[in-house]
Design an enzyme around this catalytic site. Structure first.
Site, mmCIF file in Angstrom:
data_model
loop_
_atom_site.group_PDB
_atom_site.id
_atom_site.type_symbol
_atom_site.label_atom_id
_atom_site.label_comp_id
_atom_site.label_asym_id
_atom_site.label_seq_id
_atom_site.Cartn_x
_atom_site.Cartn_y
_atom_site.Cartn_z
ATOM 1 C CG LEU A 248 30.410 47.486 37.262
ATOM 2 C CD1 LEU A 248 31.750 46.835 36.986
ATOM 3 C CD2 LEU A 248 30.527 49.007 37.249
ATOM 4 C CE LYS B 14 32.097 45.235 48.506
ATOM 5 N NZ LYS B 14 32.039 45.386 49.986
ATOM 6 N N GLY B 15 33.987 42.310 43.618
ATOM 7 C CA GLY B 15 33.912 41.060 42.865
ATOM 8 C C GLY B 15 32.638 40.281 43.170
ATOM 9 N N GLY C 217 31.961 37.140 40.952
ATOM 10 C CA GLY C 217 32.020 35.820 40.321
ATOM 11 C C GLY C 217 32.076 34.690 41.329
ATOM 12 C CD GLU C 218 36.954 33.362 42.475
ATOM 13 O OE1 GLU C 218 37.338 34.463 42.911
ATOM 14 O OE2 GLU C 218 37.711 32.434 42.166
ATOM 15 C CB THR D 149 26.936 40.570 32.877
ATOM 16 O OG1 THR D 149 27.175 41.839 33.484
ATOM 17 C CG2 THR D 149 26.684 40.753 31.392
ATOM 18 N N GLY E 197 33.855 34.722 29.740
ATOM 19 C CA GLY E 197 32.430 34.392 29.811
ATOM 20 C C GLY E 197 31.733 35.220 30.866
HETATM 21 MO MO1 MOS Z 1 39.778 32.011 39.876
HETATM 22 S S1 MOS Z 1 39.788 30.158 40.724
HETATM 23 O O1 MOS Z 1 40.873 32.934 40.767
HETATM 24 O O2 MOS Z 1 39.982 31.860 38.256
#
Ligand code: MOS
Length: 746
Positions: A633, A704-705, A707-708, A637, A486
């Site tokens: 990127l 870099k990441g 999502g979290e 999204t 997702g």
């Molecule tokens: Mo995440 S909690 O590393 O899917």
């Protein structure tokens, strides 16, 4: 460290081979120099129409001839063992095909980490709801009916432990740190904070319940599953079944959210595989919502003590973070509560302690930013408390405590821009209008306040491979076992390939979620986009080298745009230039830049809340998240990822709490009616701003990441705003009205 001494990445070997070990920073800006103009753009997901029209097939929707359906049966004791199961009675019920049980079904979910086989409890039940049997029937209704009436005799132990307050605690090795003289720092400080915070158990609560469809062809198992990291999951499944991993194929083209609960295989995958083998028929096992709550991983509750010691200018002299968490006996995972506290702020004297209560509650594991999500609720609240104590603006206080080097390991940071996030956010949010004295703004029945918190999450590069094929007709195919849970993986991998190969986006097909494709890092720890994206980038670099050779120019002189190659004095459509497809594997490996530089994404959260003076309820009125996470990127999204994180921040601050009965470990509110996550009306306009950044130490695409990152710190901005609105400091999350109402000013 003077970074100019480091020889920046300049060799072009990866342009030939597609392989790069990230030992040196990559200061090239090749993605910026490409001509197609699709990278970083707000482009729609190619999988979007499939999802909204219901044509994207999720695991439970896999079809097979002669499919049987299984329903898991959970233990109704919290500790003990199964003595007997009355299979005969169940088998006489309509449509029932088999009742499966035994050690292999009595299992905990796997944690999804490398080379770690799932724990197989030795025939023992260690929490209520732990799967003890699978009933398989011709139809779901028949299986459910038999599962409900299945007669199981248990032997129950009376020494179960359910309450973290009275449980015995273990101190995990390697997690206790004592640096400098922390007690002296607290003694000598001009101002101190010493506060305790608690956060409840949380559930990952993905929209799509866990499901597996297992089908055997001789020794070959194909499993349609809903998983995040197929490369690990196929090994976990092979281990669990005692078969060679070569005989396991997992397909997960679409995953309806994971949030950590699908990092490792859950019990339904093993149960479906065992039953399908025995019955010689395909078997589908889809968890009910209740089963998702009970048998997949929860986030540990935490009890935290944060101590800050500062001089009168707000400079930290000492900092301590003590964490109490829980898990099942013998489980290795410990919620890394202080993850961000280690690197975010200075302070020479530092102390970190961890203790783990061993409980007979459901298994604890990674849930949405394990560590930062809950640890920063405490840390960023404590910073707000210190700012208030010293009468320093909370943004200034943070800026004054940004260390030059990692305060424990002494290594330099890679690109940070933490201060920029705070300052630009302050401007955009209108921070200057804030009234520093709490409870000084009232609109009718509402107290109004604003809060700020820092955001930070460690950045990780995972080993990843991807195969990219450029066809002579000007189309390309990207293949990797990476998943899209997702997050937008299909979209951003297509953008990277399209940009590098000079193709319109719709000419690039991305094939994901098949464990037989080149091994990627999976979706976890927010490493997916940058790791998987780097392998696609490297494959494209190698392809470009071949195209340049065919055209007769140097790789750096090649321009690819809309299927036309230009370089030197030549210009040719790919169709004329290539005799056939060019296929190249890209392979990225983490290297020295991950060890020698502390890498993280940074950000700042701003929230405005209204707290009702009569009821004590909190409404978030607006939120802004400002993030520095390297190259973005796809702006759309990426923004969606940050929205998601901020919404979970609202949930952590105000709503989410999963309860276990402290008498017997029974999960009290394991459903989406009673486990409250933010809904539309709880979520105001969310504003997201990205700071321009390229992190040369992170990976060759300098991303870099995110999502979290969006969740980390978000909830603290809300409770800090509640304090500013009302003068009430809530340290026991979530900040429900009962914790505010009694303390409201008149
Ligand atoms: Mo995440 S909690 O590393 O899917």
């Amino acid at each position: 460290m003077d970074l100019s001494n480091l020889n920046p990445f300049s060799s072009s070997d990866h342009r030939e081979t597609g392989h790069l070990k990230m030992d040196k920073p990559d200061t090239s800006r090749r993605l910026d120099e490409m001509q197609q103009g699709v990278i970083s753009k707000s482009l729609n997901r190619p999988d979007g129409p499939l999802k909204v029209s219901g044509t994207a097939r999720y695991a439970a929707e896999a079809e097979a001839d002669d499919m049987a359906t299984g329903v898991l049966v959970g233990a109704i004791i919290p500790k003990g063992r199964v003595v007997s199961i009355d299979e005969d009675a169940a088998m006489k019920m309509p449509g029932v095909l088999g009742v499966f049980h035994g050690k292999k079904l009595l299992r905990n979910p796997a944690q999804g980490t490398a080379n770690q086989a799932p724990i197989q409890p030795d025939g023992e039940v260690s929490y209520m709801g732990q799967p003890v049997a699978l009933v398989v029937a011709e139809s779901f209704e028949q299986a459910r009916d038999a599962a409900i009436t299945l007669a199981i005799t248990y032997e129950e132990d009376d020494d179960g432990v359910f309450d973290p307050k009275i449980a015995e605690k273990e101190k995990p090795d390697g997690k206790q740190i004592d640096q400098g003289d922390f007690d002296a720092a607290m003694r000598d400080a001009a101002a101190t904070v010493d506060s305790r915070y608690t956060t409840p158990v949380q559930s990952s609560a993905p929209m799509e319940p866990h499901a597996s469809v297992a089908q055997w062809n001789g020794d070959q198992l194909t499993l349609h599953g809903s998983y995040q990291m197929l490369n690990y999951n196929k090994n976990e499944l092979a281990d669990s079944l005692g078969i060679d991993v070569k005989n396991v194929r997992i397909l997960a083209p679409y995953v309806g959210g994971g949030f950590g609960s699908k990092l490792g295989i859950a019990p339904e995958a093993v149960a479906a595989a065992l039953a399908a083998k025995a019955l010689e028929r395909p078997v589908r096992v889809a968890m009910s919502r209740r089963t998702v709550f009970e048998t997949t991983m929860r986030r540990s509750e935490t009890s935290q003590r944060v101590q800050l010691a500062a001089d009168k200018t707000g400079k930290l002299l000492g900092l301590a973070h003590h964490a109490s968490v829980s898990n099942l006996p013998d489980e290795g995972f410990t919620e890394p509560v202080a993850a961000a506290t280690h690197f975010l702020y200075g302070g020479g004297s530092r102390r970190f302690t961890y203790e783990v209560a061993r409980l007979n509650r459901s298994c604890a594991g990674s849930v949405r930013a394990p560590g930062e999500a809950v640890g920063m609720l405490a840390l960023e609240s404590a910073m707000d408390e210190l700012a208030h104590e010293l009468d320093i603006d909370p943004i200034e206080l943070r800026v004054r405590n940004m260390p030059e080097k990692h305060p424990e390991s002494d290594i330099p940071y890679s690109a940070r821009n933490f201060e920029d996030c705070l300052r630009q956010g302050a401007k955009r949010f209108g921070w200057a209008d804030r009234r520093p004295v709490p409870a000084s703004r009232r609109e009718g029945d509402w107290w109004i306040g604003v809060g700020v918190a820092g955001a930070a999450r460690s950045n990780i590069l995972g080993e990843s491979k991807a195969l990219v094929t450029l066809n002579a007709d000007g189309t390309a195919l990207v293949e990797t076992d990476m998943t899209d849970i997702g997050t937008g993986t299909y979209t951003i991998l297509a953008q990277i390939a399209a940009e590098m190969l000079g193709l319109p986006l719709e000419k690039v097909t991305v094939s994901l979620g098949d464990s037989e494709l080149p091994e990627g890092p999976g979706s976890g720890g927010s490493w997916g986009a940058q790791s998987s994206g780097s392998s696609v980038y490297l494959a494209c670099e190698a392809i470009r080298t071949k195209v340049a050779k065919a055209l007769g120019c140097a790789a750096e002189d090649l321009t690819l745009k809309d299927g036309i190659a230009t370089g030197g004095n030549n210009r040719k459509p790919l169709a004329d230039l290539l005799d056939g497809p060019i296929a190249q594997e890209g392979h990225i490996e983490p290297g020295a830049t991950m060890e020698n530089f502390d890498q993280a994404g940074y950000g700042a959260h701003f929230a405005e809340v209204a707290v009702n003076a009569i009821t004590g309820e909190t409404r978030v009125r607006r939120m802004l998240g400002v993030f520095a996470a390297g190259r973005i990127l796809n702006a759309q999204t990426a923004r969606s990822q940050c929205h998601g994180g901020m919404i979970w921040g609202i949930g952590g601050a105000l709503h989410e709490e999963l309860h276990h009965d402290t008498r017997d470990g029974h999960m009290v509110n394991g459903d989406l009616a009673e486990y409250h996550v933010p809904v539309n009306l709880d979520v105001p306009q969310l504003d997201v701003l990205f700071i321009h950044q390229r992190d040369d130490h992170a990976n060759p695409i300098q991303a870099k990441g995110i999502g979290e990152l969006g969740i980390s710190g978000a909830g603290a901005a809300i409770t800090n705003a509640i304090f500013n609105a009302t003068g009430v400091r809530v340290r026991d999350y979530p900040a429900t009205l009962d914790k505010i109402l009694p303390y409201l000013p008149d």
